[in-house]
Design a protein around this motif. Structure first.
Motif, PDB file in Angstrom:
ATOM      1  N   LEU A 345     -66.064   6.904 -23.148  1.00  0.00           N
ATOM      2  CA  LEU A 345     -66.033   7.910 -24.202  1.00  0.00           C
ATOM      3  C   LEU A 345     -65.462   7.391 -25.522  1.00  0.00           C
ATOM      4  N   PRO A 346     -64.306   6.688 -25.546  1.00  0.00           N
ATOM      5  CA  PRO A 346     -63.814   6.187 -26.833  1.00  0.00           C
ATOM      6  C   PRO A 346     -64.794   5.216 -27.503  1.00  0.00           C
ATOM      7  N   THR A 347     -65.504   4.425 -26.709  1.00  0.00           N
ATOM      8  CA  THR A 347     -66.483   3.491 -27.266  1.00  0.00           C
ATOM      9  C   THR A 347     -67.665   4.247 -27.862  1.00  0.00           C
ATOM     10  N   LEU A 348     -68.168   5.242 -27.145  1.00  0.00           N
ATOM     11  CA  LEU A 348     -69.306   6.021 -27.655  1.00  0.00           C
ATOM     12  C   LEU A 348     -68.941   6.724 -28.961  1.00  0.00           C
ATOM     13  N   LEU A 349     -67.750   7.283 -29.023  1.00  0.00           N
ATOM     14  CA  LEU A 349     -67.318   7.953 -30.251  1.00  0.00           C
ATOM     15  C   LEU A 349     -67.153   6.951 -31.391  1.00  0.00           C
ATOM     16  N   LEU A 350     -66.661   5.759 -31.062  1.00  0.00           N
ATOM     17  CA  LEU A 350     -66.525   4.704 -32.083  1.00  0.00           C
ATOM     18  C   LEU A 350     -67.895   4.327 -32.643  1.00  0.00           C
ATOM     19  N   LEU A 351     -68.863   4.115 -31.760  1.00  0.00           N
ATOM     20  CA  LEU A 351     -70.205   3.768 -32.208  1.00  0.00           C
ATOM     21  C   LEU A 351     -70.786   4.855 -33.091  1.00  0.00           C
ATOM     22  N   LEU A 375     -75.214  11.902 -24.440  1.00  0.00           N
ATOM     23  CA  LEU A 375     -75.268  11.520 -25.857  1.00  0.00           C
ATOM     24  C   LEU A 375     -75.524  12.730 -26.738  1.00  0.00           C
ATOM     25  N   GLN A 376     -76.349  13.642 -26.274  1.00  0.00           N
ATOM     26  CA  GLN A 376     -76.615  14.853 -27.063  1.00  0.00           C
ATOM     27  C   GLN A 376     -75.383  15.745 -27.135  1.00  0.00           C
ATOM     28  N   GLU A 377     -74.612  15.811 -26.052  1.00  0.00           N
ATOM     29  CA  GLU A 377     -73.376  16.585 -26.088  1.00  0.00           C
ATOM     30  C   GLU A 377     -72.380  15.996 -27.077  1.00  0.00           C
ATOM     31  N   LEU A 378     -72.448  14.671 -27.269  1.00  0.00           N
ATOM     32  CA  LEU A 378     -71.575  13.997 -28.234  1.00  0.00           C
ATOM     33  C   LEU A 378     -72.158  14.021 -29.646  1.00  0.00           C
ATOM     34  N   GLU A 379     -73.282  14.711 -29.812  1.00  0.00           N
ATOM     35  CA  GLU A 379     -73.954  14.858 -31.119  1.00  0.00           C
ATOM     36  C   GLU A 379     -74.356  13.509 -31.703  1.00  0.00           C
ATOM     37  N   MET A 380     -74.779  12.608 -30.824  1.00  0.00           N
ATOM     38  CA  MET A 380     -75.333  11.330 -31.268  1.00  0.00           C
ATOM     39  C   MET A 380     -76.724  11.564 -31.869  1.00  0.00           C
TER      40      MET A 380
END
Length: 424
Positions: A345-351, A375-380
């Motif tokens: 999770l911290p890596t995905l948010l960083l990206l 990824l969609q839940e993280l609004e990528m």
């Protein structure tokens, strides 16, 4: 500087909630076949999981076999359990033995009744599992130096090489190389010691190609991602980070492993590939990333042991390594359990927050759908996803559930960058 990574504890009971995919994968075996993880330790002459982890990370000392015959025998015994009832050899009745399917030479049964009961499932994958059984033996040639095979320079620009057929059309010398490997001394040693009939040369050459394709699939995924994002290493030097790199990508890795990018982008200005992950194996590529770009028309491969977001904080932000033009992840697995998702999770948010072009591969369409949901839940901002034209051709069997349809490395991909655009 070495990144801090979570302490690895010895679980009293099997667990699959770790940020370490090795641990999650190893103990998930027991959910299919109770006790299988201990069988593997016993057959590989290991006393506990710590020694197993050390082995896959390239640190093991003193783990050896008397000869090749013993080594291959012990490795095969880790696959010996009844595919129907999951019974292990130690739990068979006195005088009872496991019998192997004579067609695939891959799965075992404790009784004819179990085999008959299992046949409706097994017949769907029997032919494919025969290939799996060959491949897992021939793959030993990755450690003898026979694989991967040398490749030829590209006669077409990268934009015209859209799939394996296009790539194979440029490899006129591949057939003689496959023939030489299939008739070589190490191949002879292999089949002299494995205790099963040697397949036909055509089967061995096909196996060599499947294993070669898995090796190249990762490199071509990086090149494909560069093209899809419009990143041209001929225009300027580029840095690629492989986030979540594990023993699969780094065990036995060599500084020349990504040299196919030289063929894909002839005359490039320099490409740096940094493998980052908590399960990076020790070896020639565990060396510092570049602070400034090296020679033109060269690929520089390095590795860093640690979680990616720690690497960013401890190394990249301190300008001890270049910021990436692209981040690639091979089978991140963050869909699999809460522990892996928490680690990622911290890596995905960083990206997302640093708006970094990212390209991840997965094993199957089902894994792709699960990953897209996260990824969609993280609004990528997902740019596109789908089938990877350079998917590995080697089928992968789930160790404890062999009758499940095999999957393929890098079979699908998702390409994303930044956050979803917001409406005004």
């Amino acid at each position: 500087m070495t990144s801090q990574i979570p302490a690895l504890t010895q679980p009293d009971t099997p667990r699959t909630d770790s940020v370490f995919s090795i641990l999650s994968g190893f103990y998930s075996l027991d959910s299919g076949v109770p006790g299988l993880s201990q069988v593997i330790l016993d057959k590989l002459n290991m006393k506990d999981y710590g020694e197993y982890r050390a082995a896959v990370e390239g640190k093991a000392e003193g783990i050896s076999f008397r000869n090749y015959k013993e080594m291959f025998k012990k490795m095969e015994e880790t696959f010996e359990f009844c595919t129907s009832c999951n019974r292990l050899p130690a739990r068979l009745a006195e005088g009872q033995t496991l019998k192997r399917c004579v067609k695939c030479l891959n799965v075992y049964y404790c009784t004819k009744e179990c085999q008959r009961k299992d046949w409706p499932l097994h017949k769907k994958v029997c032919k494919m599992l025969r290939l799996v059984a060959i491949d897992r033996l021939v793959e030993w040639l990755m450690f003898t130096g026979d694989l991967p095979l040398p490749t030829a320079k590209w006669s077409k620009p990268a934009a015209e090489v859209k799939n394996w057929d296009d790539w194979l059309g440029m490899q006129e010398d591949l057939a003689p190389r496959l023939d030489a490997a299939s008739s070589g001394a190490n191949m002879a040693t292999l089949w002299k010691n494995v205790g099963r009939p040697r397949p036909a040369d055509s089967d061995l050459q096909a196996s060599l190609w499947r294993i070669q394709s898995e090796f190249l699939s990762r490199v071509l995924a990086v090149g494909t991602a560069l093209r899809h994002f419009g990143l041209d290493p001929r225009a300027k030097p580029l840095t690629v980070h492989i986030a979540g790199a594990s023993h699969n990508e780094t065990m036995g890795a060599r500084p020349t492993d990504y040299d196919e990018l030289n063929n894909m982008f002839p005359g490039h200005q320099g490409i740096e590939v940094v493998l980052v992950g908590p399960e990076v194996a020790d070896g020639p590529v565990t060396r510092p990333p570049l602070r400034s770009f090296g020679p033109r028309q060269r690929v520089y491969v390095s590795a860093h042991k640690g979680l990616y977001h720690h690497f960013w904080e401890d190394v990249v932000e301190k300008e001890e390594a270049a910021k990436p033009d692209l981040v690639v992840g091979f089978h991140p697995g963050f869909h699999a359990n809460q522990g892996l998702l928490e680690g990622w999770l911290p890596t995905l948010l960083l990206l997302r927050d640093y708006d970094i072009p990212s390209f991840f591969t997965v094993f199957s369409e089902a894994e792709l759908e699960a990953s897209l949901h996260i990824l969609q839940e993280l609004e990528m901002h997902v740019r596109d996803s789908g089938t990877n034209p350079f998917s590995a051709q080697k089928p992968e069997q789930r160790h404890s559930s062999p009758n499940k349809a095999p999957v393929y490395c890098n079979s699908h991909y998702v390409r994303f960058q930044g956050s979803l655009p917001r409406a005004d």
